[in-house]
Design a protein around this motif. Structure first.
Motif, PDB file in Angstrom:
ATOM      1  N   LYS A 151       0.811  -1.216   0.000  1.00 23.21           N
ATOM      2  CA  LYS A 151       0.000   0.000   0.000  1.00 23.21           C
ATOM      3  C   LYS A 151       0.845   1.266   0.000  1.00 23.21           C
ATOM      4  CE  LYS A 151      -4.089  -1.523   2.569  1.00 23.21           C
ATOM      5  NZ  LYS A 151      -3.598  -2.818   3.099  1.00 23.21           N
ATOM      6  N   ASP A 152       1.979   1.193   0.674  1.00 22.16           N
ATOM      7  CA  ASP A 152       2.707   2.411   0.975  1.00 22.16           C
ATOM      8  C   ASP A 152       4.063   2.423   0.262  1.00 22.16           C
ATOM      9  OD1 ASP A 152       2.727   4.635   3.493  1.00 22.16           O
ATOM     10  OD2 ASP A 152       4.663   4.088   2.610  1.00 22.16           O
ATOM     11  N   GLY A 153       4.192   3.315  -0.723  1.00 25.60           N
ATOM     12  CA  GLY A 153       5.401   3.362  -1.549  1.00 25.60           C
ATOM     13  C   GLY A 153       6.649   3.716  -0.750  1.00 25.60           C
ATOM     14  N   ILE A 154       6.499   4.572   0.264  1.00 26.03           N
ATOM     15  CA  ILE A 154       7.682   4.975   1.038  1.00 26.03           C
ATOM     16  C   ILE A 154       8.221   3.769   1.810  1.00 26.03           C
ATOM     17  CG2 ILE A 154       8.528   6.473   2.895  1.00 26.03           C
ATOM     18  CD1 ILE A 154       6.583   8.625   1.907  1.00 26.03           C
ATOM     19  N   GLU A 155       7.299   3.061   2.483  1.00 18.82           N
ATOM     20  CA  GLU A 155       7.741   1.855   3.216  1.00 18.82           C
ATOM     21  C   GLU A 155       8.316   0.826   2.248  1.00 18.82           C
ATOM     22  OE1 GLU A 155       4.517   0.061   5.399  1.00 18.82           O
ATOM     23  OE2 GLU A 155       4.259   1.922   6.556  1.00 18.82           O
ATOM     24  N   PHE A 156       7.640   0.658   1.133  1.00 19.41           N
ATOM     25  CA  PHE A 156       8.073  -0.326   0.131  1.00 19.41           C
ATOM     26  C   PHE A 156       9.495  -0.003  -0.350  1.00 19.41           C
ATOM     27  CE2 PHE A 156       8.364  -1.494  -4.400  1.00 19.41           C
ATOM     28  CZ  PHE A 156       8.058  -2.846  -4.345  1.00 19.41           C
ATOM     29  N   CYS A 157       9.750   1.272  -0.674  1.00 16.65           N
ATOM     30  CA  CYS A 157      11.079   1.639  -1.194  1.00 16.65           C
ATOM     31  C   CYS A 157      12.162   1.525  -0.126  1.00 16.65           C
ATOM     32  CB  CYS A 157      11.056   3.050  -1.777  1.00 16.65           C
ATOM     33  SG  CYS A 157      10.153   3.113  -3.336  1.00 16.65           S
ATOM     34  N   ARG A 158      11.799   1.810   1.125  1.00 17.39           N
ATOM     35  CA  ARG A 158      12.802   1.667   2.189  1.00 17.39           C
ATOM     36  C   ARG A 158      13.169   0.194   2.370  1.00 17.39           C
ATOM     37  NH1 ARG A 158      10.736   6.565   5.451  1.00 17.39           N
ATOM     38  NH2 ARG A 158      12.129   8.112   4.526  1.00 17.39           N
ATOM     39  N   ALA A 159      12.209  -0.713   2.160  1.00 17.44           N
ATOM     40  CA  ALA A 159      12.468  -2.141   2.394  1.00 17.44           C
ATOM     41  C   ALA A 159      13.025  -2.844   1.161  1.00 17.44           C
ATOM     42  CB  ALA A 159      11.161  -2.822   2.830  1.00 17.44           C
ATOM     43  N   LEU A 160      12.830  -2.257  -0.008  1.00 15.42           N
ATOM     44  CA  LEU A 160      13.145  -2.956  -1.259  1.00 15.42           C
ATOM     45  C   LEU A 160      14.619  -3.387  -1.386  1.00 15.42           C
ATOM     46  CD1 LEU A 160      11.623  -3.942  -3.779  1.00 15.42           C
ATOM     47  CD2 LEU A 160      12.211  -1.772  -4.890  1.00 15.42           C
ATOM     48  N   PRO A 161      15.583  -2.554  -0.972  1.00 17.31           N
ATOM     49  CA  PRO A 161      16.982  -2.991  -1.084  1.00 17.31           C
ATOM     50  C   PRO A 161      17.229  -4.278  -0.292  1.00 17.31           C
ATOM     51  CG  PRO A 161      16.877  -0.658  -0.593  1.00 17.31           C
ATOM     52  CD  PRO A 161      15.478  -1.175  -0.472  1.00 17.31           C
ATOM     53  N   GLU A 162      16.679  -4.339   0.898  1.00 19.67           N
ATOM     54  CA  GLU A 162      16.848  -5.524   1.749  1.00 19.67           C
ATOM     55  C   GLU A 162      16.126  -6.730   1.131  1.00 19.67           C
ATOM     56  OE1 GLU A 162      18.663  -7.070   4.883  1.00 19.67           O
ATOM     57  OE2 GLU A 162      18.768  -4.926   4.387  1.00 19.67           O
ATOM     58  N   ARG A 163      14.934  -6.474   0.604  1.00 27.05           N
ATOM     59  CA  ARG A 163      14.130  -7.590   0.062  1.00 27.05           C
ATOM     60  C   ARG A 163      14.694  -8.121  -1.237  1.00 27.05           C
ATOM     61  NH1 ARG A 163       7.980  -5.782  -0.243  1.00 27.05           N
ATOM     62  NH2 ARG A 163       7.639  -7.949  -0.870  1.00 27.05           N
ATOM     63  N   ARG A 197       0.359   7.653  -2.866  1.00 27.57           N
ATOM     64  CA  ARG A 197       0.799   6.748  -1.798  1.00 27.57           C
ATOM     65  C   ARG A 197       1.337   5.415  -2.308  1.00 27.57           C
ATOM     66  NH1 ARG A 197      -2.529   4.250   2.719  1.00 27.57           N
ATOM     67  NH2 ARG A 197      -0.849   3.532   4.080  1.00 27.57           N
ATOM     68  N   SER A 198       0.642   4.815  -3.272  1.00 28.04           N
ATOM     69  CA  SER A 198       1.043   3.465  -3.695  1.00 28.04           C
ATOM     70  C   SER A 198       1.868   3.498  -4.988  1.00 28.04           C
ATOM     71  CB  SER A 198      -0.206   2.603  -3.890  1.00 28.04           C
ATOM     72  OG  SER A 198      -0.994   3.162  -4.925  1.00 28.04           O
TER      73      SER A 198
END
Ligand code: PMP
Ligand code: GLN
Length: 389
Positions: free
Chosen positions: A331-343, A362-363
């Motif tokens: 849902k949340d692009g900011i959270e998604f982008c912060r986690a994406l490098p790790e994922r 947002r998304s």
């Protein structure tokens, strides 16, 4: 110093730019950086050679003239004529700046009074909000909404108030990839004339249009005398680190912008100006080849992101693709982008940071395709892990 915050209230909350934050994250995690828009291959060797020769031959190593070296101003005027049929006097209607970023800053600082309102297409490129704020003005967003990201021209009319001074447009548009049509620009121009508004147009992606046609608003009736057009060598010639940009406008506007510009940087780097003058005179085959290369890469990344489960909005221009992460269960692009490098070892940019109406963005997440095909393919492979099973 008491309890007063050090950063003044105009800049409060502006923090570190999203591009700096995400590029640092890419470096720290060793991720593929599809965030900040910079190519991983430099521009033409002949142009790089011209810069090196200028340094070694003592051309531009001392302060060049404030408005830019005459060779570059002439080349900018020729380029405007050659590609857009616009004629500008290189002596009075062209100003060289330290990238489009300084052109935007100097223009807004020169033309705005505190309390003025600026209508800008939202999502906005991050420096617009900061520069409007530094000028003490207020921004009024005209939101481009998914899935088409077209401006609602009736809404634009309702945003105009007696305080509106300036319309700030960007075509081709970062981050959505929208290229404003001739009709949209005519409607915007008509409102500018009717309400006697200034128009500032950021056209740094003028050569990156796929299928669509780029129209400079300055060419429309009644616009030349009220429009400041901004562009830059960074994107067109793949030398984003050189920071050579320019303004074209009528003499009164250029004089105003130059007044602010001379106290920001005074001048921009001399030797690069000689090189950019050569670059602007490259044959059509350079510009066509550049576009064709990026079109191939766009299609590659569009297909890859679609296969990875993103909803993809195919851009008509720029080297960015906006996607929606909702189909991935996110849902949340900011959270998604912060986690994406790790994922998955990939970096992207959350579009939400470019909105005042954050809900509208947002998304949404932006990926750039100005990278080598092997890098794009590797990123696609990594992103395919996200697909919901
Ligand atoms: N405007 C837009 C829309 C951009 O995407 C960028 C980033 N290149 C700039 C301005 C800044 O350009 P420059 O690097 O020439 O300062
Ligand atoms: N224009 C580039 C982008 O949109 C970033 C330039 C910058 O970092 N200021 O990604």
């Amino acid at each position: 110093m008491g309890n007063r915050p050090l950063l003044n209230r105009r800049l409060a909350g502006m923090g570190t730019t999203i591009f700096a934050e995400m590029s640092a994250l890419a470096t720290a995690t060793g991720s593929i950086n599809l965030g900040q828009g910079f190519p991983d291959t430099d521009g033409p060797a002949s142009v790089a050679r011209a810069a090196a020769d200028a340094v070694l031959n003592g051309r531009g190593n001392q302060y060049p003239p404030g408005p830019g070296i005459p060779e570059l101003r002439a080349a900018i005027a020729e380029h405007q004529q050659r590609f857009h049929g616009l004629s500008y006097d290189p002596d009075t209607e062209v100003l060289v700046t330290a990238g489009a970023t300084e052109a935007i800053a100097a223009t807004l600082l020169a033309l705005l009074e505190p309390g003025d309102e600026v209508i800008a297409l939202e999502p906005f490129y991050d420096s617009y909000a900061a520069c409007i704020a530094m000028a003490g003005a207020t921004r009024r967003p005209l939101t481009l909404r998914a899935p088409d990201f077209r401006p609602d021209l009736d809404e634009l009319r309702t945003l105009i108030t007696p305080r509106t001074r300036l319309l700030l447009i960007n075509t081709p548009h970062n981050p959505t990839g929208t290229v404003l049509t001739a009709d949209e620009l005519a409607a915007i121009a008509a409102l500018a004339v009717e309400h006697d508004l200034l128009v500032v147009t950021d056209e740094v992606y003028e050569h990156l249009v796929f299928g669509a046609t780029h129209h400079p608003i300055a060419a429309l009736p009644g616009m030349r005398e009220r429009t400041v057009s901004i562009s830059s060598a960074g994107k067109t010639f793949s030398f984003t680190g050189w920071k050579v940009g320019w303004v074209t406008a009528n003499p009164a506007l250029v004089t105003a912008v130059r007044t602010a510009k001379q106290y920001l940087t005074y001048v921009s780097a001399g030797p690069f100006q000689y090189a950019v003058a050569e670059a602007l005179r490259l044959p059509d085959s350079y510009f066509d080849g550049f576009r064709a290369d990026l079109l191939r890469k766009r299609d590659l990344l569009v297909d890859g992101l679609t296969a990875a489960g993103f909803r993809v909005f195919t851009p008509e221009g720029t080297y960015f693709i906006t996607t929606d992460i909702t189909p991935l269960g996110e849902k949340d692009g900011i959270e998604f982008c912060r986690a994406l490098p790790e994922r998955c070892g990939v970096v992207a940019i959350p579009n939400a940071v470019f909105y005042d109406n954050t809900e509208a963005g947002r998304s949404l997440v932006r990926f750039t395709f100005c990278k080598q095909e092997a890098v794009i393919n590797e990123a696609i492979e990594r992103l395919s892990k996200l697909r919901k099973r």
